[in-house]
Write a protein that holds these residues in place. Structure first.
Motif, PDB file in Angstrom:
ATOM      1  N   HIS A 153       0.800  -1.231   0.000  1.00 18.48           N
ATOM      2  CA  HIS A 153       0.000   0.000   0.000  1.00 18.48           C
ATOM      3  C   HIS A 153       0.832   1.279   0.000  1.00 18.48           C
ATOM      4  CE1 HIS A 153      -3.944  -1.790   0.255  1.00 18.48           C
ATOM      5  NE2 HIS A 153      -3.441  -2.681   1.095  1.00 18.48           N
ATOM      6  N   ALA A 154       0.419   2.195  -0.885  1.00 18.80           N
ATOM      7  CA  ALA A 154       1.073   3.501  -1.003  1.00 18.80           C
ATOM      8  C   ALA A 154      -0.014   4.580  -1.007  1.00 18.80           C
ATOM      9  CB  ALA A 154       1.875   3.564  -2.293  1.00 18.80           C
ATOM     10  N   ALA A 155       0.429   5.833  -0.984  1.00 23.55           N
ATOM     11  CA  ALA A 155      -0.492   6.963  -1.160  1.00 23.55           C
ATOM     12  C   ALA A 155       0.235   8.024  -1.973  1.00 23.55           C
ATOM     13  CB  ALA A 155      -0.923   7.528   0.191  1.00 23.55           C
ATOM     14  N   ASP A 156      -0.524   8.751  -2.794  1.00 20.75           N
ATOM     15  CA  ASP A 156       0.051   9.752  -3.702  1.00 20.75           C
ATOM     16  C   ASP A 156      -0.639  11.095  -3.545  1.00 20.75           C
ATOM     17  OD1 ASP A 156       2.063   8.479  -5.570  1.00 20.75           O
ATOM     18  OD2 ASP A 156       0.416   7.045  -5.741  1.00 20.75           O
ATOM     19  N   PRO A 157       0.147  12.181  -3.403  1.00 22.09           N
ATOM     20  CA  PRO A 157      -0.434  13.522  -3.366  1.00 22.09           C
ATOM     21  C   PRO A 157      -0.444  14.144  -4.769  1.00 22.09           C
ATOM     22  CG  PRO A 157       1.864  13.633  -2.726  1.00 22.09           C
ATOM     23  CD  PRO A 157       1.601  12.213  -3.145  1.00 22.09           C
ATOM     24  N   ILE A 158      -1.567  14.755  -5.114  1.00 21.68           N
ATOM     25  CA  ILE A 158      -1.660  15.505  -6.375  1.00 21.68           C
ATOM     26  C   ILE A 158      -1.862  16.958  -5.972  1.00 21.68           C
ATOM     27  CG2 ILE A 158      -3.078  15.869  -8.450  1.00 21.68           C
ATOM     28  CD1 ILE A 158      -3.807  12.870  -8.261  1.00 21.68           C
ATOM     29  N   VAL A 159      -0.850  17.784  -6.230  1.00 26.33           N
ATOM     30  CA  VAL A 159      -0.936  19.181  -5.804  1.00 26.33           C
ATOM     31  C   VAL A 159      -0.987  20.074  -7.043  1.00 26.33           C
ATOM     32  CG1 VAL A 159       0.072  20.991  -4.375  1.00 26.33           C
ATOM     33  CG2 VAL A 159       0.416  18.597  -3.768  1.00 26.33           C
ATOM     34  N   VAL A 162      -2.042   0.090  -8.889  1.00 28.59           N
ATOM     35  CA  VAL A 162      -1.229   0.926  -9.777  1.00 28.59           C
ATOM     36  C   VAL A 162      -0.519  -0.016 -10.753  1.00 28.59           C
ATOM     37  CG1 VAL A 162       0.622   2.642  -9.888  1.00 28.59           C
ATOM     38  CG2 VAL A 162      -0.737   2.417  -7.809  1.00 28.59           C
ATOM     39  N   ASP A 163      -0.482   0.376 -12.021  1.00 27.62           N
ATOM     40  CA  ASP A 163       0.211  -0.449 -13.013  1.00 27.62           C
ATOM     41  C   ASP A 163       1.714  -0.198 -12.883  1.00 27.62           C
ATOM     42  OD1 ASP A 163       0.765  -2.058 -15.114  1.00 27.62           O
ATOM     43  OD2 ASP A 163       0.193  -0.613 -16.650  1.00 27.62           O
ATOM     44  N   ASP A 164       2.257  -0.658 -11.760  1.00 31.62           N
ATOM     45  CA  ASP A 164       3.641  -0.350 -11.391  1.00 31.62           C
ATOM     46  C   ASP A 164       4.580  -1.399 -12.010  1.00 31.62           C
ATOM     47  OD1 ASP A 164       5.020   1.287  -8.764  1.00 31.62           O
ATOM     48  OD2 ASP A 164       6.095  -0.469  -9.502  1.00 31.62           O
ATOM     49  N   PRO A 165       5.756  -0.962 -12.525  1.00 33.61           N
ATOM     50  CA  PRO A 165       6.658  -1.942 -13.144  1.00 33.61           C
ATOM     51  C   PRO A 165       7.169  -3.007 -12.189  1.00 33.61           C
ATOM     52  CG  PRO A 165       7.717   0.216 -12.962  1.00 33.61           C
ATOM     53  CD  PRO A 165       6.273   0.416 -12.622  1.00 33.61           C
ATOM     54  N   ARG A 166       7.021  -2.785 -10.858  1.00 34.63           N
ATOM     55  CA  ARG A 166       7.480  -3.787  -9.896  1.00 34.63           C
ATOM     56  C   ARG A 166       6.463  -4.896  -9.662  1.00 34.63           C
ATOM     57  NH1 ARG A 166       8.856   0.776  -5.536  1.00 34.63           N
ATOM     58  NH2 ARG A 166       6.930   1.559  -6.494  1.00 34.63           N
ATOM     59  N   ASN A 167       5.240  -4.739 -10.176  1.00 34.71           N
ATOM     60  CA  ASN A 167       4.189  -5.714  -9.885  1.00 34.71           C
ATOM     61  C   ASN A 167       4.521  -7.112 -10.417  1.00 34.71           C
ATOM     62  OD1 ASN A 167       2.789  -3.579  -8.863  1.00 34.71           O
ATOM     63  ND2 ASN A 167       1.174  -3.556 -10.417  1.00 34.71           N
ATOM     64  N   PRO A 223      -0.951  16.933 -22.673  1.00 29.27           N
ATOM     65  CA  PRO A 223      -1.169  15.513 -22.999  1.00 29.27           C
ATOM     66  C   PRO A 223       0.139  14.713 -22.962  1.00 29.27           C
ATOM     67  CG  PRO A 223      -2.410  16.902 -24.499  1.00 29.27           C
ATOM     68  CD  PRO A 223      -1.571  17.827 -23.678  1.00 29.27           C
ATOM     69  N   ASP A 224       1.253  15.316 -23.432  1.00 30.93           N
ATOM     70  CA  ASP A 224       2.544  14.611 -23.415  1.00 30.93           C
ATOM     71  C   ASP A 224       2.993  14.321 -21.984  1.00 30.93           C
ATOM     72  OD1 ASP A 224       2.801  14.449 -26.070  1.00 30.93           O
ATOM     73  OD2 ASP A 224       4.399  15.958 -26.275  1.00 30.93           O
ATOM     74  N   LEU A 225       2.785  15.290 -21.109  1.00 32.89           N
ATOM     75  CA  LEU A 225       3.169  15.084 -19.706  1.00 32.89           C
ATOM     76  C   LEU A 225       2.364  13.918 -19.134  1.00 32.89           C
ATOM     77  CD1 LEU A 225       4.722  16.572 -17.153  1.00 32.89           C
ATOM     78  CD2 LEU A 225       2.345  16.946 -16.501  1.00 32.89           C
ATOM     79  N   LEU A 226       1.040  13.936 -19.367  1.00 28.60           N
ATOM     80  CA  LEU A 226       0.171  12.892 -18.816  1.00 28.60           C
ATOM     81  C   LEU A 226       0.587  11.509 -19.305  1.00 28.60           C
ATOM     82  CD1 LEU A 226      -3.286  14.650 -19.154  1.00 28.60           C
ATOM     83  CD2 LEU A 226      -2.313  13.811 -17.024  1.00 28.60           C
ATOM     84  N   SER A 227       0.925  11.403 -20.589  1.00 28.86           N
ATOM     85  CA  SER A 227       1.217  10.070 -21.142  1.00 28.86           C
ATOM     86  C   SER A 227       2.611   9.578 -20.760  1.00 28.86           C
ATOM     87  CB  SER A 227       1.057  10.065 -22.660  1.00 28.86           C
ATOM     88  OG  SER A 227       2.011  10.938 -23.209  1.00 28.86           O
ATOM     89  N   GLY A 228       3.485  10.472 -20.283  1.00 28.46           N
ATOM     90  CA  GLY A 228       4.853  10.047 -19.961  1.00 28.46           C
ATOM     91  C   GLY A 228       5.091   9.777 -18.491  1.00 28.46           C
ATOM     92  N   GLY A 276      -0.476   8.918 -14.910  1.00 24.72           N
ATOM     93  CA  GLY A 276      -1.176   9.745 -15.898  1.00 24.72           C
ATOM     94  C   GLY A 276      -2.693   9.643 -15.749  1.00 24.72           C
ATOM     95  N   PRO A 277      -3.263   8.416 -15.843  1.00 24.09           N
ATOM     96  CA  PRO A 277      -4.714   8.273 -15.644  1.00 24.09           C
ATOM     97  C   PRO A 277      -5.194   8.750 -14.268  1.00 24.09           C
ATOM     98  CG  PRO A 277      -3.797   6.269 -16.608  1.00 24.09           C
ATOM     99  CD  PRO A 277      -2.639   7.182 -16.334  1.00 24.09           C
ATOM    100  N   ILE A 278      -4.363   8.564 -13.244  1.00 29.99           N
ATOM    101  CA  ILE A 278      -4.768   9.010 -11.900  1.00 29.99           C
ATOM    102  C   ILE A 278      -4.838  10.542 -11.874  1.00 29.99           C
ATOM    103  CG2 ILE A 278      -4.048   9.108  -9.465  1.00 29.99           C
ATOM    104  CD1 ILE A 278      -2.894   6.258  -9.828  1.00 29.99           C
TER     105      ILE A 278
END
Ligand code: RP5
Length: 252
Positions: free
Chosen positions: A112-118, A182-187, A224-229, A235-237
């Motif tokens: 479990h993690a948590a993410d801030p969007i500011v 999260v579609d995390d590369p470590r999954n 859009p480029d920022l979101l997709s990278g 990005g979707p979050i």
């Protein structure tokens, strides 16, 4: 319908950048990702990084190698009830990943993690988001991190914001915008990242300062480029937070 050919031997083209890539991961066709789809030939490599199995266990942040020693009655997934395979290993709710074991993750099951969007606007009135550049992959990402024992998700998100981006908003109220895998590369098939993302908007973009797992911290104009990278599914979050912010503005 023709049965799709499983393809277990071709590595995924871009699994992850930097040190998070799992070279032993095999490609799973999207038609075979769901656990409910029969896949008798599925036999991916079982990999748990030594950092997890030795140091993680010694330092107390990783589960024991033997999954039967874990008390799953105290664990949960934001997605609902967790399924287990015949050896007692939890199964990733997002489906087959082409790798068994825990990889670089400490816990069997949900990590479990948590993410801030500011959000904040620049002097030209453009909406910006505060991001960090991850040391491990070099990707721009939300400045989130793992939940400490006893912490609420919103507390984790704001603590990580302070530690990774040097911005202290711990007295502010936040809005929850996402909870799930999260579609995390470590999954892997048996260990995966889940997060709760919260958002907040501040009137002035406070000067950030990178720390902890971050190489850089910056305000970025949202394109859009920022979101997709962005890293993993950040990005979707972030898009979900933008939509929620927009709906709130419309009601004002
Ligand atoms: C992502 O990994 C989460 O969304 C969160 O941003 C991050 C937590 O892992 P660390 O940054 O602590 O490695 O899946």
């Amino acid at each position: 319908m023709t049965k799709p050919e499983p393809n277990l031997n071709t590595p995924k083209p871009k699994e992850a950048s930097g040190s998070l890539s799992y070279s032993d991961r095999v490609k799973v066709s999207p038609d075979y990702q769901n656990w409910s789809v029969d896949y008798p030939d599925y036999n991916p490599v079982d990999y748990t990084d030594e950092f997890v199995s030795v140091h993680g266990v010694e330092q107390g942040w990783a589960d024991p190698a033997d999954v039967t020693e874990v008390d799953f009655s105290t664990r949960f997934s934001h997605t609902g009830e967790i399924q287990f395979d015949e050896s007692g290993r939890p199964l990733n709710p997002a489906g087959r990943t082409g790798l068994r074991g825990r990889g670089k993750l400490g816990k069997w099951g949900a990590n479990h993690a948590a993410d801030p969007i500011v959000f904040s606007k620049n002097t030209r009135g453009e909406l910006q988001i505060l991001l960090i550049k991850r040391k491990d992959t070099g990707d721009w990402a939300l400045p989130g991190g793992m939940v400490d024992p006893g912490e609420k998700f919103s507390q984790t998100a704001l603590r990580e914001l302070r530690e990774e981006a040097g911005v202290n908003l711990e007295n502010l109220e936040v809005q929850e915008v996402f909870s799930g895998v999260v579609d995390d590369p470590r999954n892997t098939d048996n260990a995966w990242m889940e997060t709760v993302a919260v958002y907040v908007e501040i009137p002035n973009p406070v000067e950030p300062r990178a720390g902890d797992d971050a190489d850089e911290a910056e305000w970025k104009i949202i394109t859009p480029d920022l979101l997709s990278g962005l890293y993993a599914s950040h990005g979707p979050i972030l898009q979900a937070a933008l939509d929620k912010r927009q709906r709130a503005k419309e009601l004002e």
